[in-house]
Design a protein around this motif. Structure first.
Motif, mmCIF file in Angstrom:
data_model
loop_
_atom_site.group_PDB
_atom_site.id
_atom_site.type_symbol
_atom_site.label_atom_id
_atom_site.label_comp_id
_atom_site.label_asym_id
_atom_site.label_seq_id
_atom_site.Cartn_x
_atom_site.Cartn_y
_atom_site.Cartn_z
ATOM 1 N N HIS A 156 0.859 -1.182 0.000
ATOM 2 C CA HIS A 156 0.000 0.000 0.000
ATOM 3 C C HIS A 156 0.898 1.236 0.000
ATOM 4 C CE1 HIS A 156 0.846 0.518 4.352
ATOM 5 N NE2 HIS A 156 0.758 -0.803 4.406
ATOM 6 N N PRO A 157 0.371 2.412 -0.259
ATOM 7 C CA PRO A 157 1.215 3.611 -0.352
ATOM 8 C C PRO A 157 2.040 3.904 0.895
ATOM 9 C CG PRO A 157 -0.933 4.046 -1.291
ATOM 10 C CD PRO A 157 -1.029 2.703 -0.637
ATOM 11 N N GLY A 158 1.617 3.391 2.053
ATOM 12 C CA GLY A 158 2.346 3.627 3.288
ATOM 13 C C GLY A 158 3.413 2.589 3.585
ATOM 14 N N THR A 159 3.595 1.623 2.681
ATOM 15 C CA THR A 159 4.642 0.616 2.862
ATOM 16 C C THR A 159 6.004 1.309 2.872
ATOM 17 O OG1 THR A 159 3.309 -1.044 1.699
ATOM 18 C CG2 THR A 159 5.654 -1.504 1.915
ATOM 19 N N PRO A 160 6.893 0.957 3.803
ATOM 20 C CA PRO A 160 8.178 1.656 3.901
ATOM 21 C C PRO A 160 9.128 1.379 2.735
ATOM 22 C CG PRO A 160 8.112 -0.193 5.423
ATOM 23 C CD PRO A 160 6.732 -0.052 4.873
ATOM 24 N N PRO A 161 10.064 2.299 2.476
ATOM 25 C CA PRO A 161 11.061 2.119 1.418
ATOM 26 C C PRO A 161 11.784 0.780 1.570
ATOM 27 C CG PRO A 161 11.170 4.327 2.296
ATOM 28 C CD PRO A 161 10.240 3.574 3.189
ATOM 29 N N ALA A 162 12.184 0.206 0.429
ATOM 30 C CA ALA A 162 12.756 -1.135 0.451
ATOM 31 C C ALA A 162 14.090 -1.229 -0.278
ATOM 32 C CB ALA A 162 11.776 -2.128 -0.168
ATOM 33 N N PHE A 163 15.010 -1.985 0.327
ATOM 34 C CA PHE A 163 16.234 -2.407 -0.345
ATOM 35 C C PHE A 163 16.095 -3.903 -0.550
ATOM 36 C CE2 PHE A 163 20.427 -4.265 -0.559
ATOM 37 C CZ PHE A 163 21.151 -3.380 -1.357
ATOM 38 N N LEU A 164 16.106 -4.343 -1.809
ATOM 39 C CA LEU A 164 15.931 -5.744 -2.152
ATOM 40 C C LEU A 164 17.183 -6.264 -2.830
ATOM 41 C CD1 LEU A 164 12.417 -5.347 -3.870
ATOM 42 C CD2 LEU A 164 12.874 -5.694 -1.425
ATOM 43 N N THR A 165 17.587 -7.468 -2.483
ATOM 44 C CA THR A 165 18.743 -8.060 -3.159
ATOM 45 C C THR A 165 18.590 -9.565 -3.266
ATOM 46 O OG1 THR A 165 21.163 -8.264 -3.163
ATOM 47 C CG2 THR A 165 20.089 -8.228 -1.013
ATOM 48 N N CYS A 219 14.609 -18.797 -4.176
ATOM 49 C CA CYS A 219 13.860 -17.534 -4.070
ATOM 50 C C CYS A 219 14.327 -16.609 -5.180
ATOM 51 C CB CYS A 219 14.066 -16.898 -2.696
ATOM 52 S SG CYS A 219 13.330 -17.810 -1.329
ATOM 53 N N SER A 220 13.978 -16.931 -6.396
ATOM 54 C CA SER A 220 14.452 -16.163 -7.549
ATOM 55 C C SER A 220 13.839 -14.772 -7.587
ATOM 56 C CB SER A 220 14.098 -16.902 -8.847
ATOM 57 O OG SER A 220 12.694 -16.899 -9.041
ATOM 58 N N ALA A 221 14.555 -13.869 -8.259
ATOM 59 C CA ALA A 221 14.040 -12.508 -8.433
ATOM 60 C C ALA A 221 12.753 -12.528 -9.248
ATOM 61 C CB ALA A 221 15.099 -11.643 -9.125
ATOM 62 N N GLU A 222 12.699 -13.378 -10.244
ATOM 63 C CA GLU A 222 11.536 -13.449 -11.123
ATOM 64 C C GLU A 222 10.245 -13.688 -10.352
ATOM 65 O OE1 GLU A 222 9.778 -16.248 -14.773
ATOM 66 O OE2 GLU A 222 11.715 -16.716 -13.837
ATOM 67 N N HIS A 223 10.298 -14.572 -9.371
ATOM 68 C CA HIS A 223 9.093 -14.956 -8.631
ATOM 69 C C HIS A 223 8.901 -14.199 -7.315
ATOM 70 C CE1 HIS A 223 9.393 -19.031 -10.858
ATOM 71 N NE2 HIS A 223 8.559 -18.220 -11.478
ATOM 72 N N ASN A 224 9.906 -13.435 -6.912
ATOM 73 C CA ASN A 224 9.841 -12.838 -5.582
ATOM 74 C C ASN A 224 10.124 -11.328 -5.561
ATOM 75 O OD1 ASN A 224 9.453 -15.269 -3.607
ATOM 76 N ND2 ASN A 224 10.926 -15.980 -5.142
ATOM 77 N N THR A 225 11.389 -10.955 -5.651
ATOM 78 C CA THR A 225 11.698 -9.530 -5.506
ATOM 79 C C THR A 225 11.175 -8.680 -6.670
ATOM 80 O OG1 THR A 225 13.905 -9.979 -6.411
ATOM 81 C CG2 THR A 225 13.700 -9.827 -4.003
ATOM 82 N N LYS A 226 11.140 -9.239 -7.875
ATOM 83 C CA LYS A 226 10.663 -8.437 -9.021
ATOM 84 C C LYS A 226 9.172 -8.114 -8.902
ATOM 85 C CE LYS A 226 11.715 -6.254 -12.786
ATOM 86 N NZ LYS A 226 10.478 -5.451 -12.889
ATOM 87 N N PRO A 227 8.299 -9.087 -8.619
ATOM 88 C CA PRO A 227 6.887 -8.735 -8.426
ATOM 89 C C PRO A 227 6.690 -7.748 -7.275
ATOM 90 C CG PRO A 227 7.109 -11.096 -8.751
ATOM 91 C CD PRO A 227 8.494 -10.547 -8.585
ATOM 92 N N TYR A 228 7.507 -7.910 -6.216
ATOM 93 C CA TYR A 228 7.396 -7.012 -5.065
ATOM 94 C C TYR A 228 7.832 -5.608 -5.465
ATOM 95 C CZ TYR A 228 7.588 -5.676 -0.107
ATOM 96 O OH TYR A 228 7.379 -5.082 1.120
ATOM 97 N N GLU A 229 8.945 -5.518 -6.194
ATOM 98 C CA GLU A 229 9.416 -4.213 -6.672
ATOM 99 C C GLU A 229 8.346 -3.540 -7.529
ATOM 100 O OE1 GLU A 229 12.965 -2.245 -9.433
ATOM 101 O OE2 GLU A 229 12.521 -4.397 -9.582
ATOM 102 N N PRO A 234 9.695 4.081 -2.678
ATOM 103 C CA PRO A 234 11.079 4.002 -3.177
ATOM 104 C C PRO A 234 11.662 2.603 -3.013
ATOM 105 C CG PRO A 234 10.760 5.933 -1.776
ATOM 106 C CD PRO A 234 9.546 5.076 -1.591
ATOM 107 N N VAL A 235 12.351 2.138 -4.048
ATOM 108 C CA VAL A 235 12.937 0.793 -4.037
ATOM 109 C C VAL A 235 14.343 0.825 -4.620
ATOM 110 C CG1 VAL A 235 12.687 -1.603 -4.759
ATOM 111 C CG2 VAL A 235 10.650 -0.195 -4.467
ATOM 112 N N GLU A 236 15.256 0.109 -3.971
ATOM 113 C CA GLU A 236 16.584 -0.162 -4.530
ATOM 114 C C GLU A 236 16.654 -1.668 -4.700
ATOM 115 O OE1 GLU A 236 20.545 0.972 -5.761
ATOM 116 O OE2 GLU A 236 18.798 2.192 -5.216
ATOM 117 N N HIS A 237 16.942 -2.132 -5.911
ATOM 118 C CA HIS A 237 16.907 -3.572 -6.189
ATOM 119 C C HIS A 237 18.231 -4.017 -6.799
ATOM 120 C CE1 HIS A 237 14.274 -7.113 -7.887
ATOM 121 N NE2 HIS A 237 15.186 -7.501 -7.007
#
Length: 225
Positions: A148-157, A165-175, A184-187
């Motif tokens: 939601h818009p209030g979700t805090p900024p994220a650093f994903l790696t 836990c591939s990026a395709e199925h996990n961090t990319k959809p989340y990003e 804001p997201v750093e991936h």
């Protein structure tokens, strides 16, 4: 805790991985805490309850929320900035951090999140999905569905060599979901080894830069970077 002269007041709750069946306290807990302390950030490693001990989901989320409440309630005594409390998680702990970040209650909501090879979609990978009947989270408790818009900024790696836990199925959809609502997201995605590489892989330097840019890291003398 970090040295007194290197304390900007920021704190991070660390959730190690272990498939919710164990808690990898060393490489994804204590080593993460040592690194955070070196940046002047107070680290609190959570040893949450596990499925193998008879504690089915959402016991782990209850533990995380209780820990966040404790940090907020004791912020003044522990010399922590109530508005600079983050979460950091690895693998299943990354799922837990993401679920904590989805909270809307300010008493349990963190101010930023660091997710290292996290499980985001609990139905993936198809050859080893989490099953509710075994005590794991249901599909509805996949963090990317709760953004939601209030979700805090994220650093994903995540490593390109991670087949669990591939990026395709996990961090990319989340990003994608985070960016869609303006969070804001750093991936960071690149070769870093197989799943479970912990603090290795070179992502720490980029995460430090990200934390520094957000004012969470102090230079020598206690001045916020």
């Amino acid at each position: 805790t970090p040295p007194e002269h290197l304390r900007p007041g920021a704190a991070v709750l660390v959730f190690p991985g272990g498939n919710y069946e164990q808690v990898c306290m060393d490489k994804e807990g204590h080593k993460a805490a040592v690194w955070l302390n070196s940046l002047g950030i107070t680290a609190i490693v959570l040893r949450y309850r596990c499925i193998t001990e008879g504690h089915y989901w959402p016991a782990q989320l209850e533990d995380a929320e209780l820990a966040m409440r404790m940090v907020h309630d004791n912020a003044t005594v522990w010399r922590i900035d109530r508005y600079r409390v983050g979460v950091m998680g690895f693998s299943a702990g990354g799922h837990l951090a993401g679920m904590t970040a989805a909270a809307e209650d300010p008493a349990v909501k963190p101010n930023l999140q660091i997710l290292v090879y996290p499980c985001i979609d609990v139905t993936k990978p198809e050859w080893w999905p989490w099953k509710v009947c075994d005590g794991f989270p249901p599909f509805g408790d996949s963090p990317h569905l709760l953004v939601h818009p209030g979700t805090p900024p994220a650093f994903l790696t995540v490593s390109t060599e991670d087949d669990l836990c591939s990026a395709e199925h996990n961090t990319k959809p989340y990003e994608d979901r985070l960016r869609a609502v303006g969070v804001p997201v750093e991936h960071v995605i690149r070769p870093m080894g197989k799943h479970g590489h912990g603090m290795d892989g070179g992502w720490k330097e980029e995460c430090e830069t990200w934390l520094r840019a957000r004012g969470w890291v102090a230079e020598v003398g206690g001045k916020i970077a």
